[in-house]
Structures are given as structure tokens and as C-alpha cells.
Write a protein that holds these residues in place. Structure first.
Motif, PDB file in Angstrom:
ATOM      1  N   ASP A 189       0.843  -1.203   0.000  1.00 14.78           N
ATOM      2  CA  ASP A 189       0.000   0.000   0.000  1.00 14.78           C
ATOM      3  C   ASP A 189       0.877   1.252   0.000  1.00 14.78           C
ATOM      4  O   ASP A 189       1.833   1.326   0.755  1.00 14.78           O
ATOM      5  N   PRO A 190       0.545   2.248  -0.827  1.00 11.46           N
ATOM      6  CA  PRO A 190       1.325   3.490  -0.796  1.00 11.46           C
ATOM      7  C   PRO A 190       1.053   4.289   0.482  1.00 11.46           C
ATOM      8  O   PRO A 190      -0.002   4.125   1.103  1.00 11.46           O
ATOM      9  N   GLU A 191       1.996   5.126   0.845  1.00 11.77           N
ATOM     10  CA  GLU A 191       1.795   5.993   2.015  1.00 11.77           C
ATOM     11  C   GLU A 191       0.911   7.168   1.630  1.00 11.77           C
ATOM     12  O   GLU A 191       1.121   7.791   0.605  1.00 11.77           O
ATOM     13  N   LEU A 192      -0.082   7.440   2.476  1.00  8.75           N
ATOM     14  CA  LEU A 192      -0.965   8.572   2.211  1.00  8.75           C
ATOM     15  C   LEU A 192      -0.608   9.724   3.134  1.00  8.75           C
ATOM     16  O   LEU A 192      -0.088   9.529   4.228  1.00  8.75           O
ATOM     17  N   SER A 193      -0.926  10.911   2.644  1.00  5.45           N
ATOM     18  CA  SER A 193      -0.674  12.116   3.428  1.00  5.45           C
ATOM     19  C   SER A 193      -1.677  12.209   4.577  1.00  5.45           C
ATOM     20  O   SER A 193      -2.810  11.767   4.457  1.00  5.45           O
ATOM     21  N   GLN A 194      -1.234  12.768   5.685  1.00  3.54           N
ATOM     22  CA  GLN A 194      -2.144  12.996   6.816  1.00  3.54           C
ATOM     23  C   GLN A 194      -2.293  14.493   7.068  1.00  3.54           C
ATOM     24  O   GLN A 194      -2.861  14.902   8.076  1.00  3.54           O
ATOM     25  N   LYS A 195      -1.799  15.309   6.147  1.00  2.18           N
ATOM     26  CA  LYS A 195      -1.708  16.746   6.424  1.00  2.18           C
ATOM     27  C   LYS A 195      -3.083  17.426   6.382  1.00  2.18           C
ATOM     28  O   LYS A 195      -3.826  17.278   5.416  1.00  2.18           O
ATOM     29  N   ILE A 196      -3.383  18.161   7.450  1.00  2.23           N
ATOM     30  CA  ILE A 196      -4.660  18.875   7.529  1.00  2.23           C
ATOM     31  C   ILE A 196      -4.393  20.344   7.835  1.00  2.23           C
ATOM     32  O   ILE A 196      -3.563  20.659   8.683  1.00  2.23           O
ATOM     33  N   THR A 197      -5.070  21.236   7.092  1.00  2.30           N
ATOM     34  CA  THR A 197      -4.979  22.671   7.362  1.00  2.30           C
ATOM     35  C   THR A 197      -6.375  23.151   7.754  1.00  2.30           C
ATOM     36  O   THR A 197      -7.342  22.851   7.060  1.00  2.30           O
ATOM     37  N   LYS A 198      -6.444  23.866   8.890  1.00  2.00           N
ATOM     38  CA  LYS A 198      -7.748  24.356   9.345  1.00  2.00           C
ATOM     39  C   LYS A 198      -7.728  25.864   9.431  1.00  2.00           C
ATOM     40  O   LYS A 198      -6.702  26.450   9.787  1.00  2.00           O
ATOM     41  N   CYS A 246      -9.014  21.754   5.239  1.00  2.00           N
ATOM     42  CA  CYS A 246      -8.442  21.221   3.998  1.00  2.00           C
ATOM     43  C   CYS A 246      -7.591  20.010   4.340  1.00  2.00           C
ATOM     44  O   CYS A 246      -6.678  20.091   5.160  1.00  2.00           O
ATOM     45  N   ARG A 247      -7.921  18.881   3.721  1.00  4.36           N
ATOM     46  CA  ARG A 247      -7.189  17.637   3.962  1.00  4.36           C
ATOM     47  C   ARG A 247      -6.417  17.282   2.699  1.00  4.36           C
ATOM     48  O   ARG A 247      -7.017  17.141   1.629  1.00  4.36           O
ATOM     49  N   ASN A 248      -5.105  17.184   2.799  1.00  9.32           N
ATOM     50  CA  ASN A 248      -4.294  16.746   1.652  1.00  9.32           C
ATOM     51  C   ASN A 248      -4.462  15.234   1.512  1.00  9.32           C
ATOM     52  O   ASN A 248      -4.132  14.481   2.424  1.00  9.32           O
ATOM     53  N   VAL A 261      -3.818  16.186  -4.715  1.00 11.09           N
ATOM     54  CA  VAL A 261      -5.270  16.228  -4.580  1.00 11.09           C
ATOM     55  C   VAL A 261      -5.607  16.599  -3.137  1.00 11.09           C
ATOM     56  O   VAL A 261      -5.054  16.018  -2.193  1.00 11.09           O
ATOM     57  N   ASP A 262      -6.504  17.580  -2.961  1.00  6.56           N
ATOM     58  CA  ASP A 262      -6.921  18.037  -1.637  1.00  6.56           C
ATOM     59  C   ASP A 262      -8.438  18.056  -1.543  1.00  6.56           C
ATOM     60  O   ASP A 262      -9.130  18.320  -2.522  1.00  6.56           O
ATOM     61  N   LYS A 263      -8.922  17.776  -0.340  1.00  9.73           N
ATOM     62  CA  LYS A 263     -10.374  17.828  -0.080  1.00  9.73           C
ATOM     63  C   LYS A 263     -10.648  19.031   0.819  1.00  9.73           C
ATOM     64  O   LYS A 263     -10.001  19.184   1.857  1.00  9.73           O
ATOM     65  N   TRP A 264     -11.609  19.856   0.442  1.00  8.14           N
ATOM     66  CA  TRP A 264     -11.967  21.052   1.200  1.00  8.14           C
ATOM     67  C   TRP A 264     -13.399  20.922   1.719  1.00  8.14           C
ATOM     68  O   TRP A 264     -14.301  20.599   0.949  1.00  8.14           O
ATOM     69  N   ASP A 265     -13.571  21.186   3.012  1.00  3.78           N
ATOM     70  CA  ASP A 265     -14.925  21.316   3.576  1.00  3.78           C
ATOM     71  C   ASP A 265     -15.057  22.742   4.077  1.00  3.78           C
ATOM     72  O   ASP A 265     -14.337  23.173   4.977  1.00  3.78           O
TER      73      ASP A 265
END
Ligand code: ZN
Length: 310
Positions: A222-231, A237-239, A248-252
């Protein structure tokens, strides 16, 4: 001030497709077995049309070829990314993609394919296939020869919001009841390993066993995924991934945020909710590109977004 570039999706009918692209996204799809909406694509098999502004009704590939300044004068003969929404009403075939080197040699100079999946929605107890259980190429070949598909594939439970990075050489399959946003390299090279012995128009679809064995990586890792979160005030924003082909980033967002556009281009997918981007109304199912040097984009409302760039 540059225009935001809104895109019109291209729809693909598939034996495993459904009608959620109409019922959930309001798209005007051509039937009840539509498996894919190519929402940001300049690929020749599905080239999105521009909906607004000076280049309305042109294709994205035309914009790439004729106005490269909108993409930071990136090099390359094709727009580098492709974004799809996939509605799997039934299981997709078990497949694998080559990397750039293999595709260049065996697929007429095509690119390989690294892709990633964000689970938009799924039925309870849904699963997905990512990876395999063979320890080496010899065991892989034996399990394929003996058709031990259930022993071979790694089946994983999924829920809404899960994310997977699918590197070249990874055995994978989306399974029924799943709605996915896929961001990938601009390529369409897929090797089909197993198709559940299904028939299309009375015939099985073509398999590519030898090419699959050539490219499958053993053992699976399994590849390593980012855990970086900016609030910030009004957003999280979750990288999801930063790899050599894309970030790719997810924004709520619940309120207002200024999204910076410091990249050659920035793709924005509206997953849920409503709001505005620099005053322009946004709704679920909208997909657009902020061109080079657009500057910060003020997004307001209650929205979930995915952004991607090279
Ligand atoms: Zn794939």
C-alpha cells in the motif's frame, strides 16, 4: 482578471453503469447504464467542452493546444490530468494499469496510469479491490492459471470519504454500489485481468492476461498517504495525496475561504453543497479550472470540494 473555465462532462455508457449521475448530480445522461462522467478531460476519447467565457463551445484539448499560457506554459503534448465521476451499479472488471515506461513501449507512446479514488458515496457494507495476495510473480501466475480469483484479490471494506491511491501495477476493481471521484493521469490504458465471465452483446470482453502479469507488482504494497490537515476559520483542507503526477486536496467549507492558485492550473470539483466562487454561483456537480496566475479565489457557502493540480 482571467475567467474561471467551467466544463461540460462527457458521458460513457458501460455494462456496469447506472443512473446516479442523473439522480444524484442532475446531469442530462443518455441512458440508464452510464458508468462514467469525464468531468475534466482533454482526452481524445472524451474531450470536455467549455461552457462559458471567451472560449465557450471549444474543447479543453483545443484550449491546451492554442492557449498554453492559461496552463503556465507547461510542456507536453496533452493536458496532464483527467477527472471522472464513476457510478458503479455493478462490479467493474478486475484490472491493472501499466506505468509510463511500459505504456510508451507497448501502447504506441501512450502514458501509463496512476489514479486515485475518493469515495463519494457507497451502499452499506460495500467493498473495493485494491492489491493482491501473491508473494511473487510465480505465485501470481499460478493463481491466475488456476482461476483462484477470490484468493488472489485483496477485498477491502469502504465508506464515504475513504481515499485510495492506485499506482501502476496495482490490481484493482471498483465494486457495485459505489460512487467515486477519480483523478488520474490523462491515459486510457487498462489491462483487464478478470471480468467475472460476463458477456457483452453475447461475448466476453477481451482480457489481457499476459500484459497484466507483465505489469502487476509483487508483492503488493500500500502506498503511504498524506495525513496533512490545514484548518482555518470556516474551512478544513485535507491533503489526500501528493505524488509525482498530481496533488489532490479535499476542502470542507462552511463560511468563506480564499483558495490560492499558485500552480500552472487548478481543477476544482464541487462534490456537495452550494455557494459561490468570486461571486459566481456553484453547485454540486460543477467542475472548473482556475487558469495560471488567476490568483486567490474566494469561495463562500457550505460546500465540499476536491482540488487537483500537477
Ligand atoms: Zn483503473
Amino acid at each position: 482578471m482571467k475567467d474561471i473555465i467551467f466544463l461540460q462532462p462527457v458521458f460513457k455508457e458501460m455494462i456496469w453503469g447506472g443512473s446516479r449521475l442523473r439522480t444524484d448530480y442532475g446531469y442530462d445522461i443518455p441512458g440508464d447504464h452510464v458508468g462514467e462522467a469525464w468531468v475534466v478531460s482533454a482526452h481524445k476519447s472524451g474531450d470536455c467542452t467549455i461552457k462559458n467565457g471567451a472560449y465557450a463551445s471549444r474543447h479543453l484539448s483545443w484550449l491546451w493546444d492554442n492557449h498554453r499560457e492559461l496552463f503556465g506554459n507547461l510542456k507536453g503534448d496533452r493536458f496532464p490530468l483527467l477527472v471522472k465521476i464513476i457510478d458503479a451499479k455493478d462490479d467493474l472488471s478486475i484490472q491493472v494499469h501499466p506505468d509510463d515506461a511500459y505504456a510508451k513501449e507497448h501502447e504506441n507512446g501512450s502514458l501509463g496510469k496512476t489514479e486515485c479514488w475518493y469515495i463519494l458515496d457507497c451502499e452499506p457494507d460495500s467493498t473495493i479491490v485494491v492489491g493482491h495476495n501473491a508473494s511473487d510473480q510465480k505465485e501470481l501466475r499460478r493463481m491466475i492459471d488456476e482461476k483462484k480469483w477470490l484468493d488472489l484479490i485483496k477485498i477491502r471494506p469502504i465508506k464515504k470519504g475513504d481515499f485510495f491511491q492506485i499506482e501502476p501495477g496495482t490490481v484493482h476493481a471498483i465494486r457495485k454500489g459505489t460512487l467515486i471521484l477519480e483523478t488520474q493521469q490523462n491515459s486510457d490504458v487498462t489491462y483487464r485481468l478478470y471480468d467475472y465471465d460476463r458477456l457483452q452483446n453475447g461475448k466476453p470482453r477481451e482480457l489481457h492476461i499476459q500484459k497484466s502479469i507483465d505489469v502487476i507488482r509483487c508483492p503488493h504494497k500500500d502506498p503511504e498517504l498524506s495525513q496533512k490537515i490545514t484548518k482555518g476559520n470556516g474551512y478544513i483542507c485535507r491533503n489526500l495525496i501528493s505524488c509525482e503526477f498530481y496533488q489532490v486536496d479535499k476542502w470542507d467549507i462552511n463560511g468563506s475561504v480564499s483558495i490560492s492558485q499558485d500552480f500552472p492550473f487548478l481543477i476544482v470539483d464541487v462534490l456537495e453543497g452550494e455557494g459561490t466562487a468570486d461571486g459566481i454561483p456553484l453547485k454540486k456537480g460543477d467542475h472548473f479550472i482556475l487558469p495560471f496566475q488567476y490568483g486567490p479565489c474566494k469561495v463562500e457557502g457550505t460546500l465540499s470540494l476536491i482540488t487537483s493540480h500537477v
